[in-house]
Design a protein around this motif. Structure first.
Motif, PDB file in Angstrom:
ATOM      1  N   ASP A   1      27.573 -29.908  21.865  1.00 20.90           N
ATOM      2  CA  ASP A   1      28.658 -30.825  21.535  1.00 20.90           C
ATOM      3  C   ASP A   1      29.795 -30.515  22.495  1.00 20.90           C
ATOM      4  OD1 ASP A   1      30.456 -32.585  20.414  1.00 20.90           O
ATOM      5  OD2 ASP A   1      30.762 -31.414  18.586  1.00 20.90           O
ATOM      6  N   GLY A   2      29.820 -31.226  23.612  1.00 18.48           N
ATOM      7  CA  GLY A   2      30.807 -30.920  24.649  1.00 18.48           C
ATOM      8  C   GLY A   2      30.521 -29.563  25.236  1.00 18.48           C
ATOM      9  N   ASN A   3      31.463 -28.627  25.122  1.00 22.02           N
ATOM     10  CA  ASN A   3      31.304 -27.270  25.652  1.00 22.02           C
ATOM     11  C   ASN A   3      30.835 -26.275  24.602  1.00 22.02           C
ATOM     12  OD1 ASN A   3      31.967 -27.810  28.309  1.00 22.02           O
ATOM     13  ND2 ASN A   3      34.150 -27.549  27.956  1.00 22.02           N
ATOM     14  N   THR A   4      30.485 -26.758  23.410  1.00 19.02           N
ATOM     15  CA  THR A   4      30.020 -25.881  22.336  1.00 19.02           C
ATOM     16  C   THR A   4      28.502 -26.013  22.202  1.00 19.02           C
ATOM     17  OG1 THR A   4      32.138 -26.070  21.213  1.00 19.02           O
ATOM     18  CG2 THR A   4      30.266 -25.327  19.887  1.00 19.02           C
ATOM     19  N   PHE A   5      27.821 -24.860  22.180  1.00 15.98           N
ATOM     20  CA  PHE A   5      26.365 -24.823  22.167  1.00 15.98           C
ATOM     21  C   PHE A   5      25.835 -23.983  21.017  1.00 15.98           C
ATOM     22  CE2 PHE A   5      27.531 -25.680  26.491  1.00 15.98           C
ATOM     23  CZ  PHE A   5      26.497 -26.403  27.053  1.00 15.98           C
ATOM     24  N   SER A   6      24.648 -24.343  20.562  1.00 12.43           N
ATOM     25  CA  SER A   6      23.830 -23.489  19.719  1.00 12.43           C
ATOM     26  C   SER A   6      22.524 -23.337  20.489  1.00 12.43           C
ATOM     27  CB  SER A   6      23.581 -24.117  18.350  1.00 12.43           C
ATOM     28  OG  SER A   6      22.728 -23.281  17.604  1.00 12.43           O
ATOM     29  N   TRP A   7      22.172 -22.098  20.836  1.00  8.27           N
ATOM     30  CA  TRP A   7      21.032 -21.820  21.714  1.00  8.27           C
ATOM     31  C   TRP A   7      20.075 -20.909  20.958  1.00  8.27           C
ATOM     32  CZ3 TRP A   7      21.550 -23.483  26.967  1.00  8.27           C
ATOM     33  CH2 TRP A   7      20.465 -23.174  27.787  1.00  8.27           C
ATOM     34  N   THR A   8      18.920 -21.445  20.556  1.00  5.67           N
ATOM     35  CA  THR A   8      17.933 -20.685  19.785  1.00  5.67           C
ATOM     36  C   THR A   8      16.672 -20.497  20.595  1.00  5.67           C
ATOM     37  OG1 THR A   8      18.776 -21.590  17.709  1.00  5.67           O
ATOM     38  CG2 THR A   8      16.560 -20.647  17.656  1.00  5.67           C
ATOM     39  N   GLN A   9      16.173 -19.262  20.633  1.00  9.53           N
ATOM     40  CA  GLN A   9      14.900 -18.995  21.278  1.00  9.53           C
ATOM     41  C   GLN A   9      13.942 -18.473  20.210  1.00  9.53           C
ATOM     42  OE1 GLN A   9      16.191 -16.758  24.879  1.00  9.53           O
ATOM     43  NE2 GLN A   9      15.490 -18.604  25.928  1.00  9.53           N
ATOM     44  N   ILE A  10      12.751 -19.079  20.176  1.00  6.93           N
ATOM     45  CA  ILE A  10      11.729 -18.725  19.194  1.00  6.93           C
ATOM     46  C   ILE A  10      10.620 -17.976  19.932  1.00  6.93           C
ATOM     47  CG2 ILE A  10      10.134 -19.606  17.454  1.00  6.93           C
ATOM     48  CD1 ILE A  10      11.998 -22.162  17.408  1.00  6.93           C
ATOM     49  N   TYR A  11      10.427 -16.731  19.531  1.00  8.95           N
ATOM     50  CA  TYR A  11       9.496 -15.823  20.198  1.00  8.95           C
ATOM     51  C   TYR A  11       8.204 -15.706  19.403  1.00  8.95           C
ATOM     52  CZ  TYR A  11      13.552 -14.458  22.953  1.00  8.95           C
ATOM     53  OH  TYR A  11      14.626 -14.474  23.791  1.00  8.95           O
ATOM     54  N   PRO A  12       7.214 -14.937  19.949  1.00  8.83           N
ATOM     55  CA  PRO A  12       5.966 -14.713  19.193  1.00  8.83           C
ATOM     56  C   PRO A  12       6.265 -14.177  17.795  1.00  8.83           C
ATOM     57  CG  PRO A  12       5.790 -13.799  21.413  1.00  8.83           C
ATOM     58  CD  PRO A  12       7.214 -14.241  21.232  1.00  8.83           C
ATOM     59  N   THR A  13       5.393 -14.446  16.893  1.00  6.78           N
ATOM     60  CA  THR A  13       5.513 -14.104  15.467  1.00  6.78           C
ATOM     61  C   THR A  13       6.742 -14.770  14.841  1.00  6.78           C
ATOM     62  OG1 THR A  13       6.794 -12.053  15.762  1.00  6.78           O
ATOM     63  CG2 THR A  13       4.376 -11.854  15.806  1.00  6.78           C
ATOM     64  N   ASN A  14       7.182 -15.885  15.431  1.00  2.25           N
ATOM     65  CA  ASN A  14       8.305 -16.686  14.933  1.00  2.25           C
ATOM     66  C   ASN A  14       9.622 -15.935  14.838  1.00  2.25           C
ATOM     67  OD1 ASN A  14       6.916 -19.135  14.786  1.00  2.25           O
ATOM     68  ND2 ASN A  14       5.961 -18.511  12.867  1.00  2.25           N
ATOM     69  N   ALA A  15       9.765 -14.842  15.605  1.00  2.76           N
ATOM     70  CA  ALA A  15      11.068 -14.180  15.685  1.00  2.76           C
ATOM     71  C   ALA A  15      12.027 -15.146  16.368  1.00  2.76           C
ATOM     72  CB  ALA A  15      10.942 -12.886  16.484  1.00  2.76           C
ATOM     73  N   LYS A  16      13.253 -15.228  15.855  1.00  2.62           N
ATOM     74  CA  LYS A  16      14.247 -16.160  16.391  1.00  2.62           C
ATOM     75  C   LYS A  16      15.539 -15.441  16.703  1.00  2.62           C
ATOM     76  CE  LYS A  16      13.503 -20.532  13.979  1.00  2.62           C
ATOM     77  NZ  LYS A  16      14.113 -21.499  13.069  1.00  2.62           N
ATOM     78  N   VAL A  17      16.182 -15.877  17.770  1.00  5.49           N
ATOM     79  CA  VAL A  17      17.530 -15.416  18.077  1.00  5.49           C
ATOM     80  C   VAL A  17      18.350 -16.667  18.362  1.00  5.49           C
ATOM     81  CG1 VAL A  17      18.999 -14.163  19.680  1.00  5.49           C
ATOM     82  CG2 VAL A  17      16.796 -13.210  19.017  1.00  5.49           C
TER      83      VAL A  17
END
Length: 171
Positions: free
Chosen positions: A88-104
């Protein structure tokens, strides 16, 4: 192109100059910058979407440098990492989904300090910057950039001379 001032700012009007207009101005008086509209941010929403890893280069060396155990490196080598980005403009939500569904998930606004987290759970403060069309941030052990090249998300992480380059396609 001619510029006309209006109450809320400058408005740009496209007009083809006539030959007499070119002849009326001495070349020393021409100033293209005064008549050129400000650049358009073409990456405004370019990062938004769901991305899947297509290729990665330097994966093993980069993971070893960060101290990731060999068994975890092996599991992740051919995994198609999923990256989900909302913007949203300069605001981000950045999610990475790794093996075994680990998320950051890291939420940030460009140019403002924020709390971030690594896949290993390490929390730190950082400021994401926009350098040209690249998002750049320094993690505790490496520098990371993200950009859109040819419709693909290209992420480059550098730790000393070791580089991990991950290219993802949009889903």
């Amino acid at each position: 192109m001619q510029m006309r001032e209006v109450a809320r700012g400058a408005q740009y009007i496209n007009r083809e100059p006539t030959q007499s207009q070119y002849l009326a101005l001495p070349s020393a008086c021409l100033s293209i910058s005064a008549l050129t509209p400000p650049p358009t941010n073409t990456t405004k929403m370019a990062f938004a979407g769901r991305w899947e890893t297509e290729t990665q280069e330097g994966y093993d060396a980069f993971c070893k440098l960060l101290g990731i155990p060999d068994d975890i490196i092996e599991k992740g080598r051919d995994y198609k990492l999923i990256t989900e980005v909302t913007q949203d403009g300069n605001t981000f939500s950045w999610t990475q989904i790794y093996p075994t569904n680990a998320k950051v998930t890291n939420n940030f606004t460009v140019g403002k300090e924020c709390d971030m987290e690594t896949i290993g759970g390490k929390k730190f403060k950082a400021t994401v910057q926009m350098e040209g069309s690249k998002l750049c941030v320094t993690f505790p052990n490496y520098h990371h950039t993200s950009e859109i090249c040819g419709g693909k998300l290209v992420e480059t992480s550098k730790a000393g001379s070791v580089v991990l380059k991950r290219t993802s396609k949009k889903l």
